[in-house]
Structures are given as structure tokens and as C-alpha cells.
Design an enzyme around this catalytic site. Structure first.
Site, PDB file in Angstrom:
ATOM      1  N   LYS A   1      45.836  31.917  26.923  1.00 19.40           N
ATOM      2  CA  LYS A   1      44.470  32.068  26.413  1.00 19.40           C
ATOM      3  C   LYS A   1      43.636  32.824  27.545  1.00 19.40           C
ATOM      4  O   LYS A   1      42.754  33.992  27.073  1.00 19.40           O
ATOM      5  CB  LYS A   1      43.593  30.835  26.468  1.00 19.40           C
TER       6      LYS A   1
ATOM      7  N   GLN B   1      40.725  21.959  27.554  1.00 19.94           N
ATOM      8  CA  GLN B   1      42.117  21.612  27.049  1.00 19.94           C
ATOM      9  C   GLN B   1      42.633  20.409  26.724  1.00 19.94           C
ATOM     10  O   GLN B   1      42.344  19.566  27.817  1.00 19.94           O
ATOM     11  CB  GLN B   1      43.055  22.457  27.925  1.00 19.94           C
TER      12      GLN B   1
ATOM     13  N   ASP C   1      36.487  25.156  19.701  1.00 19.58           N
ATOM     14  CA  ASP C   1      37.435  24.614  19.236  1.00 19.58           C
ATOM     15  C   ASP C   1      37.131  23.726  17.908  1.00 19.58           C
ATOM     16  O   ASP C   1      37.710  23.439  17.045  1.00 19.58           O
ATOM     17  CB  ASP C   1      38.146  23.559  19.923  1.00 19.58           C
TER      18      ASP C   1
HETATM   19  N1  GUN Z   1      45.910  21.408  23.018  1.00 15.88           N
HETATM   20  C1  GUN Z   1      46.811  21.942  21.912  1.00 15.88           C
HETATM   21  N2  GUN Z   1      46.202  22.610  21.177  1.00 15.88           N
HETATM   22  C2  GUN Z   1      44.838  22.614  21.525  1.00 15.88           C
HETATM   23  C3  GUN Z   1      43.768  23.585  20.915  1.00 15.88           C
HETATM   24  O1  GUN Z   1      43.798  24.293  19.958  1.00 15.88           O
HETATM   25  N3  GUN Z   1      42.599  23.472  21.658  1.00 15.88           N
HETATM   26  C4  GUN Z   1      42.250  22.559  22.974  1.00 15.88           C
HETATM   27  N4  GUN Z   1      41.270  22.625  23.359  1.00 15.88           N
HETATM   28  N5  GUN Z   1      43.407  22.193  23.290  1.00 15.88           N
HETATM   29  C5  GUN Z   1      44.572  22.131  22.817  1.00 15.88           C
END
Ligand code: GUN
Length: 309
Positions: free
Chosen positions: A55, A99, A125
Site C-alpha cells: 500500500k 490495518q 476503508d
Molecule cells: N486487512 C485485510 N484487508 C484489509 C483492508 O481492506 N483494510 C484494512 N484496513 N485491513 C485489511
């Protein structure tokens, strides 16, 4: 024998990123700064370290500034909340991502508590209660990245959602539940399956669009799949056991060579034999993963633009 078309998540992800470049340039002109994403990574989860690294790279490549905050495995909910609050107050931060998963020691409710502290306008998110509610009302501005990416991929691949029977395996807050909402808003008939579903194959074999998001390597075998249907694989399990890889892909598979070289391979939920039954499938890697990152970037830009207006 493989007959299914492979849906190109990588290409779709690149196309989405290209569309963001001029918007980021315009934002910079209007605001005098780059869009800013705050990422909070707590603990040592191996998968999360890799996801967050990917990311960060994707943001930097596009000119989004990342403020990465790391906390230790034994950090508390209060510490995480305090970092989120400081990112909420930071004028140069447009979007915030915590995360998942948070360290298990924080307790079962920790994630929801922390997500609910994120400013809804910065909640990239779409995980806070306000944004989950907006999604349920079909008024969402920031919808979860993985399900949004899957909708993008289906649209770009000209796969009709309206009227289709969409079956989702997995009921997580991150993929299964928001996926069901997005599909419903696009007029699909939606079924959600999970660990207590009886006769899973009977249910899934009625799907025009089958989405598996459980992290169970090779779960979806040919008898789960309706001939000609679309199968979307959200699973990304890191497998280190040679026998398990060989049982799924066969003793001749090039994946075994990758496993020998790297010590692990990433395996999806969908068995390779499904390609001879389905009409279209997403690969792992290179399917849903690049789209999730593209939609994170897209939501970050959207959050930044919205704050400007
Ligand atoms: N862990 C696995 N997928 C995601 C996601 O799309 N966002 C976040 N914040 N954590 C994750």
C-alpha cells in the site's frame, strides 16, 4: 483443461490508477499539497506487513504522502485510539487506514472500537459505524476497498450483476458483508454462506457470480461451480506445506518451484480445476489484490477531494 476466461485484476488496477493521476495533480494545484494517507500498523502479523508495504509503495508511486505509524504487538487499544485521534486532527491527513487484524491481545472488540474513532470523512476503508450505515442505506461515499474493486472488475469485464444470483462465501466485515450490500444495490439476488452453511456445494452451484473470501486454500472445487459462471477468488493464504500445494496444483505445478525457492506460495480459495467449469475466474495472485490497492488509492483521492470542497 482450462476454458474459463481469466479476469485481469492487474490491468484493471493499473487503469484505475491512471485515472487518478490527473485528479491528484488537480488536488495539488487547488490545495498546495499532496493527498495524505495515515496508516496505522500494530503488531507483527506477517501478511499485514506485506500488505502495508504494498500500500505504501502504491501511494508513493502515485504521489500520495503516507504517514505510517507502527505500534508494537503488546500495544493497547488506548494507544491505537490515541494515534487515530492525532491523525483525525492532522490537517495534512485526508484518509486513515488501521490495518486489520489488530493484535489478538487487544481483545475481540478492539477493531470495532478503533474503527469507530476514525473521522467518517477520513475513514478510507469505510469500516466505522457511520460508513457501514451509509453503505446499508446505499448512500456510501467511502465503501470498503476489496468489494468495491470486485464491482469495478465485474463492470470492466462486462459481467452483468443485475438479476444475477451472487453467492458469497464468507461473512467478514471487510469483504463478505459489504460485498453483499454492494451486490444488492446493483440488483443482484444475494446469498451469504459461512462455516455453518449446510451443503455448501448445493448453494454455491446455483451462483451466476461466486465470490469466495474465507482464506481456505482450494475450498472451491469444480462441483461447487455452475458451468459458465464467474468465480471471484479473494483468498490469499500463505502456504508453506509442500504436500498441500502439490495436492491442490499437482506434482508438476510451477508453484512448487516457487515454494522451493521462496519458502511459501500464496494460494487462493479456488481450486485450479474450476477453470474447466467456470466462464471466468480471477487469478491469485494478480486478481482481486491489485484492485483492492487501486480502490484504496481511489478512496484516498475521493476523501481528499471531498475535504477540499
Ligand atoms: N486487512 C485485510 N484487508 C484489509 C483492508 O481492506 N483494510 C484494512 N484496513 N485491513 C485489511
Amino acid at each position: 483443461m482450462s476454458s474459463a476466461k481469466t479476469l485481469d485484476g492487474k490491468g484493471a488496477g493499473e487503469a484505475i490508477r491512471e485515472l487518478l493521476r490527473p485528479r491528484i495533480a488537480a488536488f495539488r494545484v487547488a490545495s498546495g499539497r499532496s493527498p495524505g494517507l495515515g496508516i496505522l500498523l500494530a503488531g507483527n502479523d506477517g501478511g499485514s506487513q506485506i500488505y502495508v508495504r504494498n500500500k505504501v509503495h502504491a501511494c508513493e508511486e502515485l504521489g500520495i504522502v503516507v504517514d505510517l505509524r507502527r505500534l508494537s504487538e503488546d500495544s493497547t487499544v488506548e494507544q491505537v485510539t490515541s494515534v487515530v485521534n492525532s491523525l483525525n486532527r492532522d490537517e495534512s491527513i485526508d484518509a486513515i487506514l488501521v490495518q486489520s487484524p489488530l493484535p489478538a491481545g487487544m481483545g475481540a472488540e478492539a477493531e470495532k472500537e478503533v474503527f469507530n474513532v476514525i473521522d467518517p470523512g477520513k475513514d478510507v476503508d469505510g469500516f466505522c459505524a457511520v460508513n457501514v450505515g451509509r453503505l446499508a442505506q446505499n448512500r456510501s461515499t467511502l465503501a470498503p476497498a476489496t468489494p468495491s474493486g470486485i464491482i469495478e472488475l465485474l463492470d470492466r469485464s462486462k459481467i452483468q450483476i443485475q438479476g444475477a444470483h451472487a453467492v458469497i462465501i464468507g461473512r467478514s466485515d471487510i469483504v463478505g458483508k459489504p460485498m453483499a450490500m454492494l451486490m444488492l444495490h446493483r440488483h443482484a439476488t444475494v446469498t451469504i454462506c459461512h462455516s455453518r452453511t449446510q451443503d455448501l456445494a448445493m448453494v454455491t452451484s446455483r451462483a451466476d457470480i461466486l465470490i469466495s473470501a474465507v482464506g481456505h486454500p482450494g475450498l472451491v472445487i469444480p462441483k461447487f461451480v455452475k458451468p459458465g459462471s464467474t468465480v471471484i477468488d479473494v483468498g490469499t493464504t500463505r502456504v508453506t506445506d509442500r504436500r498441500q500445494v502439490s495436492a491442490i496444483f499437482g506434482e508438476e505445478s510451477p508453484r512448487l518451484e516457487v515454494l522451493d525457492r521462496r519458502g511459501a506460495v500464496v494460494v487462493g480459495d479456488v481450486h485450479p480445476g474450476v477453470a474447466s467449469v467456470a466462464g471466468a475466474v480471477t487469478p491469485v495472485p494478480g486478481g482481486v489484490g491489485p484492485l483492492t490497492i487501486a480502490m484504496l488509492l481511489s478512496n484516498t483521492v475521493k476523501a481528499a477531494e471531498t475535504r477540499l470542497t
